[in-house]
Design a protein around this motif. Structure first.
Motif, PDB file in Angstrom:
ATOM      1  N   PHE A   1       0.869  -1.179   0.000  1.00 23.18           N
ATOM      2  CA  PHE A   1       0.000   0.000   0.000  1.00 23.18           C
ATOM      3  C   PHE A   1       0.900   1.221   0.000  1.00 23.18           C
ATOM      4  N   LYS A   2       0.501   2.227  -0.780  1.00 25.58           N
ATOM      5  CA  LYS A   2       1.365   3.383  -0.942  1.00 25.58           C
ATOM      6  C   LYS A   2       1.125   4.411   0.167  1.00 25.58           C
ATOM      7  N   ILE A   3       1.403   4.001   1.374  1.00 25.01           N
ATOM      8  CA  ILE A   3       1.204   4.875   2.539  1.00 25.01           C
ATOM      9  C   ILE A   3       2.109   6.106   2.462  1.00 25.01           C
ATOM     10  N   THR A   4       3.214   5.992   1.718  1.00 28.32           N
ATOM     11  CA  THR A   4       4.152   7.124   1.634  1.00 28.32           C
ATOM     12  C   THR A   4       3.507   8.352   0.986  1.00 28.32           C
ATOM     13  N   ASP A   5       2.476   8.136   0.160  1.00 28.57           N
ATOM     14  CA  ASP A   5       1.781   9.286  -0.428  1.00 28.57           C
ATOM     15  C   ASP A   5       1.129  10.142   0.653  1.00 28.57           C
TER      16      ASP A   5
ATOM     17  N   ALA B   1      -7.192 -11.869   5.283  1.00 29.78           N
ATOM     18  CA  ALA B   1      -8.125 -11.723   4.171  1.00 29.78           C
ATOM     19  C   ALA B   1      -7.384 -12.037   2.881  1.00 29.78           C
ATOM     20  N   PRO B   2      -7.980 -12.876   2.010  1.00 28.22           N
ATOM     21  CA  PRO B   2      -7.323 -13.145   0.731  1.00 28.22           C
ATOM     22  C   PRO B   2      -7.135 -11.841  -0.052  1.00 28.22           C
ATOM     23  N   ILE B   3      -6.043 -11.757  -0.771  1.00 32.75           N
ATOM     24  CA  ILE B   3      -5.821 -10.585  -1.625  1.00 32.75           C
ATOM     25  C   ILE B   3      -6.688 -10.792  -2.867  1.00 32.75           C
TER      26      ILE B   3
ATOM     27  N   ASP C   1      -1.800  -8.804   5.313  1.00 29.74           N
ATOM     28  CA  ASP C   1      -1.399  -8.514   6.681  1.00 29.74           C
ATOM     29  C   ASP C   1      -2.667  -8.286   7.515  1.00 29.74           C
ATOM     30  N   THR C   2      -2.745  -8.866   8.702  1.00 30.73           N
ATOM     31  CA  THR C   2      -3.977  -8.708   9.496  1.00 30.73           C
ATOM     32  C   THR C   2      -4.189  -7.258   9.941  1.00 30.73           C
ATOM     33  N   PHE C   3      -3.150  -6.456   9.897  1.00 30.08           N
ATOM     34  CA  PHE C   3      -3.324  -5.029  10.201  1.00 30.08           C
ATOM     35  C   PHE C   3      -4.208  -4.340   9.161  1.00 30.08           C
ATOM     36  N   VAL C   4      -4.364  -4.956   7.992  1.00 29.97           N
ATOM     37  CA  VAL C   4      -5.269  -4.390   6.994  1.00 29.97           C
ATOM     38  C   VAL C   4      -6.693  -4.407   7.553  1.00 29.97           C
ATOM     39  N   CYS C   5      -7.069  -5.524   8.166  1.00 29.02           N
ATOM     40  CA  CYS C   5      -8.429  -5.627   8.711  1.00 29.02           C
ATOM     41  C   CYS C   5      -8.622  -4.666   9.890  1.00 29.02           C
TER      42      CYS C   5
END
Ligand code: ANZ
Ligand code: ZN
Length: 645
Positions: free
Chosen positions: A29-33, A262-264, A326-330
């Motif tokens: 994920f482009k968190i740097t933006d 979660a599946p991608i 990554d579970t942090f996504v959820c």
């Protein structure tokens, strides 16, 4: 939002749809933006300062300058520096060993040494490479670069203390003004050239603070920020540099070779390349039939029925992404689902969620500072930009709970044998006593060691509370309101006021202490000869309402016992009657021109200004003073007021 390495553009061979073909690498994920907004947004958040500081450091903004160096070969590379004011002091430059120019520029004599060094670097990790205590190593690549400000020829080195992933992956070495460069230059016999001086003239090298430029041509005499700006502008004019902001924050690698997650939602088609699973087919569900042998492969990759699917674009046989998120996504967006948990059509309905959120009070552990709490902020901003949310931050106000330690003062752990199991206490005392003790025995944000004595005293307090409520219920009498009623009413309202404030501040232990004071006041009233039973019951009912958040089951029973309608939780929380908090009044004799005209009850501690207003407004006084100038207003505290007109 999703990025993937090694991108190729192309078209589906069957249907001609333009698609992006990518190799099977990992998803980010482009968190740097959002680095800048994640940083600046912290200022307006009501979060613990420590946590905000951790996020600031994690984002790691640094303002500096990119400077271009040309090589003898004609190649150019840029270095990132926060100290452009030291550019005249460069005595060598360093490329990260992974930098492509290293292999390109290396001389024949140095090739073997450089190759060996690159190979060695591949075995070390970033944390070791950045460690300040580790001995610096490096190798000359047999090539030179030109310093753009003075045309000086400086040697090019490869060294692993420079990371390829930060800045430009290249650094200018200024040994006189940087600890690391100083150690490196001493080790390899590179020149040390002073270009910054201390204001007081005593400059011990390496001198790493801001100072005055020397040996820097037209910039001599300029100080710190002024010098940095001037040199950056000069470089920009030459087309050799520009102001640059860097962040330590890296993009978020979300691919995991695991089952749980979660599946991608991505399908790989031999014709169309990487195809997102269409909205109507979401969510992609995990299969049950999986094998978990620890063979380093994603468990899903071995599950044929999961992996084989059809391409959503052209219908050809295709395979699914085998990694999960990554579970942090959820945990980055679950708070949105909470507000709309029964939605079967979508993860959440924006209208519902925008009405209810953001979360105005969020409680969680401090260990989440740089992961969950940062990711959730990122998700919120990204979803806002995608048009789903109308707010910028997920959690307006944040509280970290403290940790309950073992009775020995250590963190509970099996190995220390100091684990306190709530179940044992719940079965002995009930959950209300357990909860009440947690609230009373600790500062919520600090925690502390468990104590059996503490839980026993919580149990006693509830017993004592129950007895007084019973007494109130059975009380008889209809006494006139006098001093005793006044006192109890004072404690009652004062308790309501302070407990309400304590609850808002998460100061539960002081709130329980105030409940205890209130119970004491009720016992005192119970000892009175003549009581006003109706008033007494009212006071007891308020006690039950006040205690309900701390001991809910207990309070519900007492409420019923008082003969009140179910439920205690459908009632309005008591509101303080401020007039009951006015302190006791004292009788004053009021004179006009030294002759007593009336008596007045004046609340204790009232300011003279207010006393004067009260006295002058009195019916017996007003006619005597109206229209006249008041020459003197004399107060004898606790006794007398004399108005001279
Ligand atoms: C020359 C210089 C002279 C520097 C001086 C410092 C003092 P932060 O604040 O963390 O951004 N640097 C730049 N890129 C690097 C990399 N990829 N790996 C390792 N070090 C790198 O630090 C910026 C400083 O770290 C830069 O400023 C650079 O050293 C170094 F008197 O440039 B400096
Ligand atoms: Zn296809």
């Amino acid at each position: 939002m999703l990025a993937n390495e090694q991108v190729q553009e192309g078209c589906c061979e069957r249907c001609g749809t333009p698609v992006v073909k990518k190799d099977l690498t990992q998803w980010f994920f482009k968190i740097t933006d959002y680095a800048e907004e994640l940083l600046s947004g912290l200022d307006k958040l009501d979060w613990p300062e420590k946590t905000k500081l951790m996020q600031r450091n994690w984002i790691g903004k640094s303002v500096g300058c990119e400077i271009e160096f040309a090589c003898e070969s004609g190649d150019t590379f840029k270095v990132f520096t926060t100290r452009p004011d030291t550019v005249f002091g460069v005595s060598y430059v360093v490329l990260a060993p992974e930098h492509p120019l290293v292999r390109k520029l290396v001389s024949e004599e140095q090739r073997a040494a450089v190759e060996a060094y690159i190979e060695n670097t591949a075995k070390t990790n970033e944390i070791d490479r950045l460690s300040s205590s580790r001995e610096k190593t490096g190798v000359f690549i047999g090539h030179y670069a030109i310093n753009p400000v003075n045309g000086e020829k400086v040697p090019v080195w490869a060294a692993d203390y420079v990371l390829y992933s930060y800045g430009t992956g290249a650094v200018m070495g200024v040994p006189a003004h940087d600890e690391r460069d100083f150690a490196f230059a001493n080790k390899y016999g590179l020149p040390v050239k002073k270009v910054i001086e201390n204001r007081n003239g005593e400059t011990v090298l390496p001198f790493c603070e801001d100072g005055i430029c020397v040996n820097s041509l037209q910039f001599d005499g300029k100080f710190g920020e002024e010098a940095r700006t001037a040199i950056t502008n000069h470089l920009a004019k030459l087309g050799k540099g520009e102001r640059k902001v860097n962040y330590r924050l890296r993009d978020w690698l979300v691919s995991r070779q695991r089952y749980w997650g979660a599946p991608i939602p991505v399908v790989y088609c031999p014709h169309c390349g990487t195809v997102p699973v269409p909205y109507k087919d979401l969510p992609v569900k995990l299969p049950y039939n999986v094998q978990f042998e620890p063979d380093g492969k994603s468990p899903l990759a071995k599950c044929e029925e999961f992996m084989h699917t059809k391409c959503p674009v052209c219908g050809a046989d295709a395979t699914r992404e085998a990694d999960t998120l990554d579970t942090f996504v959820c945990s980055s967006w679950y708070y949105l689902r909470y507000a709309d948990a029964h939605n079967t059509r979508a993860p959440f309905d924006p209208e519902t969620v925008n009405k209810m959120l953001p979360v105005d009070k969020y409680v969680g552990g401090a260990e989440h500072a740089c992961m969950h709490l940062l990711y959730a902020r990122f998700f919120t901003k990204a979803l806002r930009d995608m048009g789903y949310l109308n707010f910028d931050e997920p959690f307006t106000s944040l509280v970290h709970q403290g940790v309950i330690l073992g009775p020995d003062g250590n963190r509970m752990s099996k190995s220390k044998g100091n684990i306190v199991s709530p179940d044992d206490y719940v079965s002995e005392y009930g959950s209300d006593v357990f909860r009440l003790y947690l609230m009373f025995g600790f500062s919520y944000t600090e925690g502390g060691p468990w104590s059996d004595d503490g839980i026993r005293s919580a149990a006693k307090f509830l017993e004592r509370t129950e007895r007084i409520v019973l007494k109130a219920k059975e009380a008889k009498g209809s006494a006139e309101h006098g001093e005793e009623e006044h006192k109890l009413n004072y404690v009652r309202n004062n308790s309501i006021k302070l407990i309400t404030r304590d609850l808002e501040n998460f100061s539960f232990n002081t709130a329980v202490a105030r409940l205890m004071e209130y119970v004491n006041a009720l016992y005192k009233y119970d000892g009175c000869e003549n009581k006003d039973a109706a008033f007494y019951k009212e006071c007891a009912a308020d006690l039950v309402l006040l205690i309900a958040p701390f001991a809910p089951h207990f309070a519900e029973e007492l409420w019923e016992m008082l003969g009140k309608r179910y439920s205690v939780f459908d009632q309005r929380y008591p509101v303080c009657d401020e007039s009951a908090l006015v302190q006791e009044s004292i009788e004053y004799a009021v004179q006009v021109n030294s002759k007593i005209k009336t008596k007045l009850m004046i609340p204790e501690g009232l300011a003279e200004e207010e006393m004067r207003a009260l006295a002058l407004a009195n019916d017996a006084v007003r006619p005597l003073v109206e229209g006249k100038a008041i020459k003197k207003f004399i107060v004898v505290p606790g006794r007398l007021i004399n108005i001279i007109v």
